[in-house]
Design a protein around this motif. Structure first.
Motif, mmCIF file in Angstrom:
data_model
loop_
_atom_site.group_PDB
_atom_site.id
_atom_site.type_symbol
_atom_site.label_atom_id
_atom_site.label_comp_id
_atom_site.label_asym_id
_atom_site.label_seq_id
_atom_site.Cartn_x
_atom_site.Cartn_y
_atom_site.Cartn_z
ATOM 1 N N LYS A 182 74.652 -6.434 2.961
ATOM 2 C CA LYS A 182 73.611 -5.607 3.573
ATOM 3 C C LYS A 182 72.253 -5.841 2.936
ATOM 4 C CE LYS A 182 76.807 -1.983 5.008
ATOM 5 N NZ LYS A 182 77.314 -0.632 4.753
ATOM 6 N N THR A 183 72.211 -6.680 1.893
ATOM 7 C CA THR A 183 70.961 -6.950 1.189
ATOM 8 C C THR A 183 70.450 -8.367 1.427
ATOM 9 O OG1 THR A 183 72.002 -5.660 -0.541
ATOM 10 C CG2 THR A 183 69.824 -6.518 -1.012
ATOM 11 N N MET A 184 71.394 -9.289 1.670
ATOM 12 C CA MET A 184 71.005 -10.690 1.738
ATOM 13 C C MET A 184 71.750 -11.387 2.880
ATOM 14 S SD MET A 184 71.089 -13.382 -1.367
ATOM 15 C CE MET A 184 72.795 -13.149 -1.796
ATOM 16 N N SER A 185 71.001 -12.075 3.749
ATOM 17 C CA SER A 185 71.643 -12.822 4.829
ATOM 18 C C SER A 185 71.244 -14.283 4.725
ATOM 19 C CB SER A 185 71.261 -12.252 6.184
ATOM 20 O OG SER A 185 69.863 -12.187 6.298
ATOM 21 N N LEU A 186 72.060 -15.153 5.325
ATOM 22 C CA LEU A 186 71.879 -16.585 5.132
ATOM 23 C C LEU A 186 71.745 -17.335 6.447
ATOM 24 C CD1 LEU A 186 74.769 -17.243 2.575
ATOM 25 C CD2 LEU A 186 72.423 -16.582 2.064
ATOM 26 N N GLY B 115 76.229 -10.826 13.188
ATOM 27 C CA GLY B 115 75.419 -10.387 12.052
ATOM 28 C C GLY B 115 75.609 -8.914 11.723
ATOM 29 N N ARG B 116 76.159 -8.157 12.663
ATOM 30 C CA ARG B 116 76.364 -6.720 12.432
ATOM 31 C C ARG B 116 77.696 -6.421 11.753
ATOM 32 N NH1 ARG B 116 72.193 -4.052 11.822
ATOM 33 N NH2 ARG B 116 73.272 -2.115 12.284
ATOM 34 N N GLN B 117 78.456 -7.457 11.425
ATOM 35 C CA GLN B 117 79.796 -7.250 10.848
ATOM 36 C C GLN B 117 79.853 -6.296 9.654
ATOM 37 O OE1 GLN B 117 83.005 -9.316 10.975
ATOM 38 N NE2 GLN B 117 82.634 -10.096 12.995
ATOM 39 N N PRO B 118 78.882 -6.356 8.724
ATOM 40 C CA PRO B 118 78.979 -5.427 7.589
ATOM 41 C C PRO B 118 78.883 -3.953 8.013
ATOM 42 C CG PRO B 118 77.396 -7.165 7.139
ATOM 43 C CD PRO B 118 77.772 -7.293 8.571
ATOM 44 N N TYR B 119 78.416 -3.709 9.228
ATOM 45 C CA TYR B 119 78.206 -2.323 9.652
ATOM 46 C C TYR B 119 79.270 -1.835 10.631
ATOM 47 C CZ TYR B 119 73.625 -3.573 7.836
ATOM 48 O OH TYR B 119 72.609 -4.030 7.045
ATOM 49 N N THR B 120 80.022 -2.771 11.241
ATOM 50 C CA THR B 120 80.935 -2.366 12.308
ATOM 51 C C THR B 120 82.280 -1.899 11.758
ATOM 52 O OG1 THR B 120 81.640 -4.660 12.556
ATOM 53 C CG2 THR B 120 79.916 -3.881 14.032
ATOM 54 N N ALA C 82 68.071 -15.195 14.283
ATOM 55 C CA ALA C 82 68.273 -13.871 14.886
ATOM 56 C C ALA C 82 69.518 -13.201 14.310
ATOM 57 C CB ALA C 82 68.407 -14.007 16.407
ATOM 58 N N ARG C 83 70.550 -14.015 14.080
ATOM 59 C CA ARG C 83 71.787 -13.465 13.513
ATOM 60 C C ARG C 83 71.533 -12.886 12.117
ATOM 61 N NH1 ARG C 83 75.390 -13.691 10.010
ATOM 62 N NH2 ARG C 83 74.051 -15.163 8.909
ATOM 63 N N ALA C 84 70.738 -13.639 11.319
ATOM 64 C CA ALA C 84 70.400 -13.154 9.979
ATOM 65 C C ALA C 84 69.549 -11.881 10.060
ATOM 66 C CB ALA C 84 69.668 -14.239 9.198
ATOM 67 N N LEU C 85 68.651 -11.839 11.053
ATOM 68 C CA LEU C 85 67.816 -10.644 11.250
ATOM 69 C C LEU C 85 68.662 -9.433 11.597
ATOM 70 C CD1 LEU C 85 64.656 -11.521 13.371
ATOM 71 C CD2 LEU C 85 64.728 -10.569 11.067
ATOM 72 N N ALA C 86 69.654 -9.654 12.476
ATOM 73 C CA ALA C 86 70.502 -8.548 12.912
ATOM 74 C C ALA C 86 71.290 -7.964 11.745
ATOM 75 C CB ALA C 86 71.452 -9.012 14.013
ATOM 76 N N ASP D 187 70.128 -7.206 9.117
ATOM 77 C CA ASP D 187 69.229 -6.175 8.593
ATOM 78 C C ASP D 187 69.229 -6.109 7.065
ATOM 79 O OD1 ASP D 187 67.345 -4.262 8.715
ATOM 80 O OD2 ASP D 187 68.742 -2.608 9.037
ATOM 81 N N THR D 188 68.807 -7.209 6.446
ATOM 82 C CA THR D 188 68.817 -7.299 4.991
ATOM 83 C C THR D 188 67.386 -7.372 4.459
ATOM 84 O OG1 THR D 188 68.950 -9.693 5.212
ATOM 85 C CG2 THR D 188 71.006 -8.499 4.937
ATOM 86 N N ASP D 189 67.215 -7.044 3.178
ATOM 87 C CA ASP D 189 65.888 -7.144 2.560
ATOM 88 C C ASP D 189 65.479 -8.599 2.423
ATOM 89 O OD1 ASP D 189 65.837 -4.432 2.236
ATOM 90 O OD2 ASP D 189 66.808 -4.520 0.266
ATOM 91 N N LEU D 190 66.471 -9.465 2.217
ATOM 92 C CA LEU D 190 66.194 -10.865 1.899
ATOM 93 C C LEU D 190 66.942 -11.784 2.865
ATOM 94 C CD1 LEU D 190 65.205 -13.099 -0.139
ATOM 95 C CD2 LEU D 190 67.290 -12.631 -1.431
ATOM 96 N N ILE D 191 66.217 -12.785 3.391
ATOM 97 C CA ILE D 191 66.875 -13.807 4.204
ATOM 98 C C ILE D 191 66.667 -15.150 3.514
ATOM 99 C CG2 ILE D 191 66.991 -14.936 6.469
ATOM 100 C CD1 ILE D 191 65.808 -12.467 7.710
ATOM 101 N N ILE D 192 67.745 -15.879 3.291
ATOM 102 C CA ILE D 192 67.650 -17.195 2.659
ATOM 103 C C ILE D 192 68.011 -18.264 3.683
ATOM 104 C CG2 ILE D 192 68.642 -18.714 0.900
ATOM 105 C CD1 ILE D 192 69.012 -16.313 -0.880
ATOM 106 N N LEU D 193 67.129 -19.242 3.856
ATOM 107 C CA LEU D 193 67.392 -20.309 4.824
ATOM 108 C C LEU D 193 67.371 -21.659 4.113
ATOM 109 C CD1 LEU D 193 64.925 -18.278 6.095
ATOM 110 C CD2 LEU D 193 65.826 -19.314 8.169
ATOM 111 N N ASP D 194 68.430 -22.433 4.304
ATOM 112 C CA ASP D 194 68.492 -23.761 3.705
ATOM 113 C C ASP D 194 68.031 -24.782 4.741
ATOM 114 O OD1 ASP D 194 68.926 -25.836 2.028
ATOM 115 O OD2 ASP D 194 71.115 -25.676 1.991
ATOM 116 N N GLU D 195 66.898 -25.401 4.506
ATOM 117 C CA GLU D 195 66.307 -26.398 5.396
ATOM 118 C C GLU D 195 66.404 -26.034 6.882
ATOM 119 O OE1 GLU D 195 66.829 -30.394 4.484
ATOM 120 O OE2 GLU D 195 66.849 -30.079 2.323
ATOM 121 N N PRO D 196 65.727 -24.981 7.290
ATOM 122 C CA PRO D 196 65.818 -24.560 8.696
ATOM 123 C C PRO D 196 65.118 -25.513 9.653
ATOM 124 C CG PRO D 196 64.200 -23.228 7.543
ATOM 125 C CD PRO D 196 64.849 -24.099 6.508
ATOM 126 N N THR D 197 64.345 -26.469 9.142
ATOM 127 C CA THR D 197 63.567 -27.318 10.057
ATOM 128 C C THR D 197 64.123 -28.729 10.204
ATOM 129 O OG1 THR D 197 62.104 -27.903 8.232
ATOM 130 C CG2 THR D 197 61.402 -26.108 9.639
#
Lengths: 340, 264
Positions: free
Chosen positions: B87-91, B111-116, B161-165, B167-177
């Motif tokens: 709930k704090t960090m998504s990837l 992405g909502r799995q931690p809440y469902t 969008a999945r990482a946004l859903a 709903d974490t304070d921090l999003i970490i992306l490995d080479e998104p481009t």
């Protein structure tokens, strides 16, 4: 979207009922349809008909439903867990373990000789040997899987266990009499019609446990669709979930092999057929769909295997592949691509 | 609000990363001290094989640190429960999805799995979070499309969008481009910048698009063989840090334009 699936489920449920009724109506003795229905509820005047329906055809039809749905679901679990469309319930060596157990009892009984041998080859001893065999192979796989992190490595290890047990079976066959070999081969044909109601209840109990574990794993299975690292980042306890999924598969595949023999193909094919038809990877839809579809296909195969109104019964193991393989090929060609 | 008054989401102290091998350890980088603040877009740059992915994987707890500490919201990372961390960090990782036979909506909803609940049913709150994530990433038109029908750029947006859903304070992306064309590279990074501002989330990404990152990031982390430096892009240019990124025989950093030029 939702209504489309509800519609498909409705049709599948009707089909299942239809196949069930057709299945118990057909057999070497032809019984009028009204009498079939009456016999189910114990109202038939013809005692032998009632006996055939209640003590042979009904348990056989229920066995077919349990075998088809159980193998289908364990196949689905394995394909998702191992991220491999070729995986089936038997990739972990579960079936080879069961075969080894049975081979030791049937082929190895010659080594003990005398009265002891005839004692060994009862139906229950075969069931117990098959269960023990698959359980032991599974235990070995689980032990290894707690040490190995990579899911693919577990798959390979399962296949290796399968090779080892197959090799032992070959060595045993080499030293066996023709009679023993024949008995072993007959077990390998698979059979749905050998269960009494009591055996069926035991079968159902273990099956139910496996199914409940599978239902409990639906959320984890959907998370695994993203891959293990994503699953972990979503707070899933990957190791425990993997463990539960493997236990569920082996309970299902292990008991089915113990009671009905090593039935090929269903576990691999049913999930593919279901995915092609429902066109989704969402396990909330796939799991119940595979359940219905596996049961239907198994009932149809069994109806064909007993060659209606003849005295012959073909090996169920051959029929599942004969009927099923062309269907899978047709589905893949029609869709032009594999949905996974 | 001044920068220093912002809440620190992630902090590392004397962090050492690398791999455990049979005899001892193989250190890739050590003494890494970072502070990631709320609402910032942070770009991680460095040459190939310098350890960007290792650093991100370590921060994401996919890999264990060799030494030092990682704190998230002032609590040691190993003291967070798995669910708490989810709930704090998504990837957003580089690895291929196992199955693309899910609709965009279904995938974002994962992405909502931690809440469902135990079977993963979406509550009204979950559905609205998924919808919001889809709107934020301009995916509304593609909502019912299957993921295998999408282009690489669209799929990358879905993963964001999945990482946004989540709903974490921090999003970490490995080479998104990676694998994207020039326009979509800029598009994705611009999207990340907007998301950091609009949602006040901390977004950390690694990338080879150094000139784009210089223009868009609040903070940049530069990894070289000797050390790991983090500061605002302007300060880093002034200190001449970018010149140390690559061997000097082929390309050189141009301070006035903030980009690399091929040497003639």
């Amino acid at each position: 979207m939702k209504t489309k699936h509800t519609y498909s489920f409705f049709i599948l449920a009707i089909l299942l009922l239809l196949c069930f009724v057709v299945n118990i109506s057909l057999g070497s003795v032809s019984i009028p349809f009204s009498e079939v229905i009456a016999s189910i509820f114990g109202n038939s005047n013809n005692e032998s008909w009632q006996y055939i329906i209640q003590d042979y055809r009904l348990p056989k039809a229920f066995t077919a439903i349990l075998v088809g749905s159980g193998l289908g679901i364990s196949g689905l679990l394995m394909q998702t867990l191992f991220r491999n469309p070729l995986a089936g319930p038997f990739v972990l060596g579960i079936s080879s373990g069961a075969s080894l157990g049975v081979a030791l009892v049937i082929l190895g009984s010659g080594l003990f000789g005398g009265i002891f041998a005839s004692l060994l080859i009862s139906k229950w001893s075969i069931v117990i040997a098959a269960s023990l065999g698959s359980f032991l192979v599974l235990l070995a796989v689980l032990l290894v899987s707690s040490k190995v992190r990579d899911t693919m490595a577990i798959l390979i290890i399962g296949l290796m266990f399968g090779s080892i047990t197959a090799a032992i079976v070959s060595v045993l066959s080499y030293f066996s009499s023709a009679e023993q070999l024949q008995q072993y081969i007959f077990w390998g044909f698979g059979s749905l019609g050998n269960l009494s109601w009591n055996e069926l209840f035991i079968f159902f109990g273990i099956y139910l446990l496996g199914i409940l574990l599978a239902i409990f794993s639906i959320k984890a299975l959907n998370t695994f669709l993203l891959g293990e690292n994503y699953a972990k980042s979503l707070g899933l306890d990957v190791k425990t979930s993997r463990f539960i999924i493997i236990i569920s598969t082996s309970l299902l595949a292990g008991t089915i092999t113990a009671f009905a023999g090593p039935i090929a193909f269903i576990g691999l094919a049913i999930p593919h057929m279901t995915r092609q038809i429902f066109n989704t990877s969402n396990h909330k839809i796939l799991l119940p769909a595979v359940f219905l579809f596996g049961a239907i296909v198994m009932l149809i195969c069994d109806s064909i295997a007993q060659l209606p109104s003849s005295d012959y019964t073909l090996p169920i193991n051959a029929i599942t592949s004969l009927i099923g393989a062309p269907v899978v090929v047709w589905l893949l060609v029609r869709q032009r691509k594999m949905v996974f | 609000m001044t920068k220093s008054s912002k809440h620190t989401i992630l902090k590392t102290k004397h962090l050492s990363i690398g791999y455990k091998i049979k005899k001892g350890t193989f250190v890739i980088a050590d003494n890494i001290n970072l502070e990631l603040k709320q609402g910032e877009l942070i770009g991680l740059v460095g040459a190939n094989g310098i350890g960007k992915s290792t650093l991100l994987r370590t921060l994401a707890t996919i890999q264990e640190p060799l030494d030092g500490r990682i704190e998230i919201n002032d609590i040691l990372i190993e003291n967070h429960t798995a669910l708490d961390l989810a709930k704090t960090m998504s990837l957003v990782l580089t690895e291929q999805l196992m199955s693309k036979n899910l609709s965009v909506f279904e995938l974002v909803a994962l992405g909502r799995q931690p809440y469902t609940n135990w079977v993963g049913n979406l509550s009204e709150e979950d559905v609205s979070a998924v919808k919001k994530a889809i709107e934020h990433t301009n995916l509304t038109d593609l909502k019912h499309r299957k993921c295998f029908e999408l282009s690489d750029g669209q799929l990358q947006k879905v993963m964001i969008a999945r990482a946004l859903a989540q709903d974490t304070d921090l999003i970490i992306l490995d080479e998104p481009t990676t694998h994207l064309d020039m326009y979509h590279k800029a598009y994705i990074l611009k999207l990340l910048q907007r998301l950091a501002k609009d949602t006040n989330k901390t977004i950390l990404f690694s990338s080879h698009e150094i000139d784009l990152a210089i223009q868009l990031c609040d903070t940049m982390i530069v990894m070289t063989k000797d050390k790991v430096v983090s500061d605002s892009p302007c300060h880093l240019i002034e200190q001449g840090v970018f010149e140390t990124l690559f061997p000097k025989d082929l390309i050189g950093f141009d301070k006035t334009t903030g980009s690399f030029r091929v040497k003639k």
